[in-house]
Design an enzyme around this catalytic site. Structure first.
Site, PDB file in Angstrom:
ATOM      1  N   ASP A 209      32.063 -79.643 -23.095  1.00 55.66           N
ATOM      2  CA  ASP A 209      31.897 -78.202 -23.305  1.00 55.66           C
ATOM      3  C   ASP A 209      33.171 -77.520 -23.822  1.00 55.66           C
ATOM      4  OD1 ASP A 209      29.278 -78.393 -22.573  1.00 55.66           O
ATOM      5  OD2 ASP A 209      29.528 -77.516 -20.577  1.00 55.66           O
TER       6      ASP A 209
ATOM      7  N   CYS B 229      20.574 -75.670 -25.764  1.00 49.66           N
ATOM      8  CA  CYS B 229      21.348 -75.958 -26.967  1.00 49.66           C
ATOM      9  C   CYS B 229      20.775 -77.139 -27.722  1.00 49.66           C
ATOM     10  CB  CYS B 229      22.784 -76.314 -26.573  1.00 49.66           C
ATOM     11  SG  CYS B 229      23.871 -74.917 -26.544  1.00 49.66           S
TER      12      CYS B 229
ATOM     13  N   ARG C  89      19.244 -85.115 -25.659  1.00 49.01           N
ATOM     14  CA  ARG C  89      19.197 -84.628 -24.286  1.00 49.01           C
ATOM     15  C   ARG C  89      17.932 -85.094 -23.562  1.00 49.01           C
ATOM     16  NH1 ARG C  89      22.506 -79.087 -23.772  1.00 49.01           N
ATOM     17  NH2 ARG C  89      22.976 -80.085 -21.834  1.00 49.01           N
TER      18      ARG C  89
ATOM     19  N   ARG D 101      24.504 -66.876 -24.351  1.00 47.70           N
ATOM     20  CA  ARG D 101      23.926 -67.730 -23.308  1.00 47.70           C
ATOM     21  C   ARG D 101      24.943 -68.039 -22.214  1.00 47.70           C
ATOM     22  NH1 ARG D 101      22.688 -72.956 -25.187  1.00 47.70           N
ATOM     23  NH2 ARG D 101      22.563 -73.157 -22.957  1.00 47.70           N
TER      24      ARG D 101
ATOM     25  N   LYS E 240      28.514 -70.524 -14.985  1.00 45.59           N
ATOM     26  CA  LYS E 240      27.113 -70.659 -15.412  1.00 45.59           C
ATOM     27  C   LYS E 240      26.508 -71.947 -14.843  1.00 45.59           C
ATOM     28  CE  LYS E 240      26.102 -72.395 -19.778  1.00 45.59           C
ATOM     29  NZ  LYS E 240      25.159 -73.504 -19.615  1.00 45.59           N
ATOM     30  N   ASN E 241      27.253 -73.053 -14.988  1.00 49.74           N
ATOM     31  CA  ASN E 241      26.676 -74.342 -14.608  1.00 49.74           C
ATOM     32  C   ASN E 241      26.652 -74.568 -13.100  1.00 49.74           C
ATOM     33  OD1 ASN E 241      26.272 -74.780 -17.281  1.00 49.74           O
ATOM     34  ND2 ASN E 241      27.838 -76.385 -17.510  1.00 49.74           N
TER      35      ASN E 241
HETATM   36  C1  UD1 Z   1      25.318 -80.400 -18.100  1.00 45.11           C
HETATM   37  C2  UD1 Z   1      25.833 -79.023 -18.422  1.00 45.11           C
HETATM   38  C3  UD1 Z   1      26.340 -78.967 -19.855  1.00 45.11           C
HETATM   39  C4  UD1 Z   1      27.358 -80.065 -20.106  1.00 45.11           C
HETATM   40  C5  UD1 Z   1      26.834 -81.421 -19.636  1.00 45.11           C
HETATM   41  C6  UD1 Z   1      27.887 -82.521 -19.689  1.00 45.11           C
HETATM   42  C7  UD1 Z   1      24.513 -77.531 -17.037  1.00 45.11           C
HETATM   43  C8  UD1 Z   1      23.492 -76.461 -16.990  1.00 45.11           C
HETATM   44  N1  UD1 Z   1      24.767 -78.049 -18.257  1.00 45.11           N
HETATM   45  O1  UD1 Z   1      24.243 -80.673 -18.990  1.00 45.11           O
HETATM   46  O2  UD1 Z   1      26.938 -77.696 -20.081  1.00 45.11           O
HETATM   47  O3  UD1 Z   1      27.645 -80.138 -21.483  1.00 45.11           O
HETATM   48  O4  UD1 Z   1      26.363 -81.332 -18.283  1.00 45.11           O
HETATM   49  O5  UD1 Z   1      28.984 -82.181 -18.911  1.00 45.11           O
HETATM   50  O6  UD1 Z   1      25.120 -77.876 -16.045  1.00 45.11           O
HETATM   51  N2  UD1 Z   1      21.308 -88.328 -20.244  1.00 45.11           N
HETATM   52  C9  UD1 Z   1      20.346 -89.285 -20.389  1.00 45.11           C
HETATM   53  N3  UD1 Z   1      19.195 -89.170 -19.662  1.00 45.11           N
HETATM   54  C10 UD1 Z   1      18.975 -88.144 -18.780  1.00 45.11           C
HETATM   55  C11 UD1 Z   1      19.978 -87.170 -18.643  1.00 45.11           C
HETATM   56  C12 UD1 Z   1      21.134 -87.279 -19.385  1.00 45.11           C
HETATM   57  O7  UD1 Z   1      20.511 -90.237 -21.160  1.00 45.11           O
HETATM   58  O8  UD1 Z   1      17.923 -88.114 -18.142  1.00 45.11           O
HETATM   59  C13 UD1 Z   1      22.560 -88.419 -21.034  1.00 45.11           C
HETATM   60  C14 UD1 Z   1      22.683 -87.289 -22.041  1.00 45.11           C
HETATM   61  O9  UD1 Z   1      22.031 -87.562 -23.246  1.00 45.11           O
HETATM   62  C15 UD1 Z   1      24.179 -87.199 -22.230  1.00 45.11           C
HETATM   63  C16 UD1 Z   1      24.723 -87.580 -20.849  1.00 45.11           C
HETATM   64  O10 UD1 Z   1      23.665 -88.222 -20.166  1.00 45.11           O
HETATM   65  O11 UD1 Z   1      24.625 -88.171 -23.132  1.00 45.11           O
HETATM   66  C17 UD1 Z   1      25.216 -86.398 -20.037  1.00 45.11           C
HETATM   67  O12 UD1 Z   1      24.205 -85.459 -19.890  1.00 45.11           O
HETATM   68  P1  UD1 Z   1      24.061 -84.579 -18.576  1.00 45.11           P
HETATM   69  O13 UD1 Z   1      25.254 -84.814 -17.715  1.00 45.11           O
HETATM   70  O14 UD1 Z   1      22.728 -84.819 -17.999  1.00 45.11           O
HETATM   71  O15 UD1 Z   1      24.119 -83.120 -19.143  1.00 45.11           O
HETATM   72  P2  UD1 Z   1      23.253 -81.882 -18.708  1.00 45.11           P
HETATM   73  O16 UD1 Z   1      22.970 -81.938 -17.248  1.00 45.11           O
HETATM   74  O17 UD1 Z   1      22.133 -81.733 -19.651  1.00 45.11           O
END
Ligand code: UD1
Length: 418
Positions: free
Chosen positions: A305, A116, A121, A397, A22-23
């Site tokens: 995850d 989710c 986030r 999902r 998915k990711n």
């Molecule tokens: C992706 C994955 C999700 C997984 C996550 C962590 C997809 C579609 N989803 O989510 O399944 O759980 O990686 O492996 O690929 N953060 C910030 N600011 C930002 C962005 C992120 O502070 O602008 C923080 C988040 O709050 C979190 C951390 O960074 O604590 C990791 O988030 P991130 O790696 O961005 O996760 P996703 O890309 O949302």
């Protein structure tokens, strides 16, 4: 509304084929907006996150056609740079489209993403990165509004290795003028896969997996055919199911290297694990012992995850465990549900303190997010008696044909309309 009804206690035997990740698929679909050449993504999983992404692509004016499980995307007539709130709220990954849309139209308007409910986030790192490439950003009435004259490559240092921010910046940088360097970039295998795909369609991206990604902007991209990697989280979920229920489960099309942090913990639990080419075989034939600690970390650390599934396993091991969630602050919503099934867990701040019990007891529980929902299913499979898991749209999902695959292993699980 649908639910799963599970009669627990069956051991699991057999093999299960793992879906395409998915990711990996979601950012690749976002990347398809960058090119006028048609893109075919092979073996796309039939999950609702993908369906929602396809809806968003259609809204942007892309033509999408499924032939079996292969998805063809023709973006040559894309003519819309806006993602309205009803679509963006269905899918957090819609934010990945920001980079592609701005690259294509020099403008983008996108509602704050959904997905989710596992914590704040934020998308600040996405936006800071895009600003470094020359994008002007304003936020109004729940929308992110972007415009730029021209995207220009730059050096971007991420405060933390965010998967989504890394992917978004990659997508915006591919056709920017000059070179972009993303430092402290996420190292997840899905990022390396996005790099592979982008290079197939004519981009010049290197370094994914190393922590520093270099993107030399190109003027045009072409079409291409791509098979993304398999889903390490789905594979991990089936392995944990095998560990919890006992028996012997073989996951096919799984890369052991990408799952090494999980396999390390499962071995510590007392599971026997064999690896043969792209198959991982897990045998679990006695009560398992707790691992002392699990801490979620960015890749190659233990994946957030798989945190919920492993916590469910720890609940029925002998001994005590402490599971710490370092990435998302509200990722323990499933804990009160596991308690209804007899688990002994206390959550304090970011850690769950688990004292192992002999076994789960069947109960009616509710899924509040994707992976927490999967953990409840695993608990139901391992439980004594009947369980029902409500709100399974969360599970849909990310897991295609979940109950069919589990039934093929011998589980007693059916989907019912509530
Ligand atoms: C992706 C994955 C999700 C997984 C996550 C962590 C997809 C579609 N989803 O989510 O399944 O759980 O990686 O492996 O690929 N953060 C910030 N600011 C930002 C962005 C992120 O502070 O602008 C923080 C988040 O709050 C979190 C951390 O960074 O604590 C990791 O988030 P991130 O790696 O961005 O996760 P996703 O890309 O949302």
């Amino acid at each position: 509304m649908e639910k799963y009804v599970i009669n627990g206690g069956n051991k699991l035997y057999g093999n299960v084929e793992i879906q395409t990740a998915k990711n990996a698929v979601l950012p690749i679909l976002a990347a398809a907006v960058l090119t006028d050449g048609g893109v075919t993504v092979l073996n796309v999983p039939r999950i609702s996150d993908v369906n929602n992404m396809v809806k968003i692509l259609a809204r942007l004016g892309c033509k999408t056609t499924f032939e079996g499980d292969n998805l063809y995307i023709d973006s040559s007539n894309a003519d819309c740079c806006e993602i309205p709130s009803e679509l963006a709220h269905e899918l957090r990954s819609s934010v990945f489209l920001l980079g592609s849309i701005i690259s294509r139209f020099q403008r983008a308007k996108i509602a704050y993403p959904g997905g989710c409910d596992i914590g704040l986030r934020p998308v600040d790192l996405h936006l800071t990165g895009l600003k470094r490439l020359g994008v002007q950003i304003t936020e109004r009435n729940g929308y992110i509004l972007c415009k730029c004259e021209k995207l220009r490559g730059n050096e971007i240092m991420l405060d933390c290795p965010s998967v989504g921010a890394t992917e978004n910046i990659m997508l915006a940088a591919v056709k920017a003028e000059g070179t972009t360097v993303i430092k402290n970039s996420a190292r997840e295998p899905e990022i390396e896969d996005l790099q592979k795909f982008l290079n197939v369609i004519g981009a010049k991206v290197s370094g994914a997996g190393s922590g520093t990604i270099v993107i030399e902007g190109v003027k045009t991209l072409r079409g291409g055919v791509f098979q993304p990697i398999h889903d390490r989280i789905e594979a991990g979920t089936f392995l944990v199911a095998g560990a919890m229920c006992g028996g012997e489960v073989e996951v096919d099309c799984a890369c052991a290297e990408n799952l090494s942090s999980l396999l390390h913990k499962l071995r510590e639990n007392g599971c026997n694990i064999g690896i043969k080419n792209d198959k991982i075989i897990l045998e679990s034939n006695r009560r398992l012992t707790s691992v002392k600690t699990i801490e979620t970390q960015p890749y190659p650390g233990f994946p957030t995850d798989l945190q919920a599934q492993m916590t469910a396993l720890c609940c029925i091991c002998s001994g005590q465990s402490i599971i710490t969630e370092n990435l998302f602050e509200t990722r323990f919503k499933y804990v009160p549900e596991l308690r209804k099934m007899g688990a002994d867990i206390t959550v304090i701040n970011r850690s769950a303190f688990v004292r192992g019990v002999d076994r789960f007891k069947g109960a009616s529980v509710t899924a509040y997010d994707l992976r927490g929902g999967a953990a409840l299913v695993l608990a139901g499979l391992a439980a004594e008696g009947r369980s029902e898991i409500l709100n399974i749209s969360h599970i849909d999902r990310g897991y295609g044909s979940f109950e069919y695959k589990l039934r093929s292993l011998g589980a007693d699980i059916v989907r019912m309309t509530v």
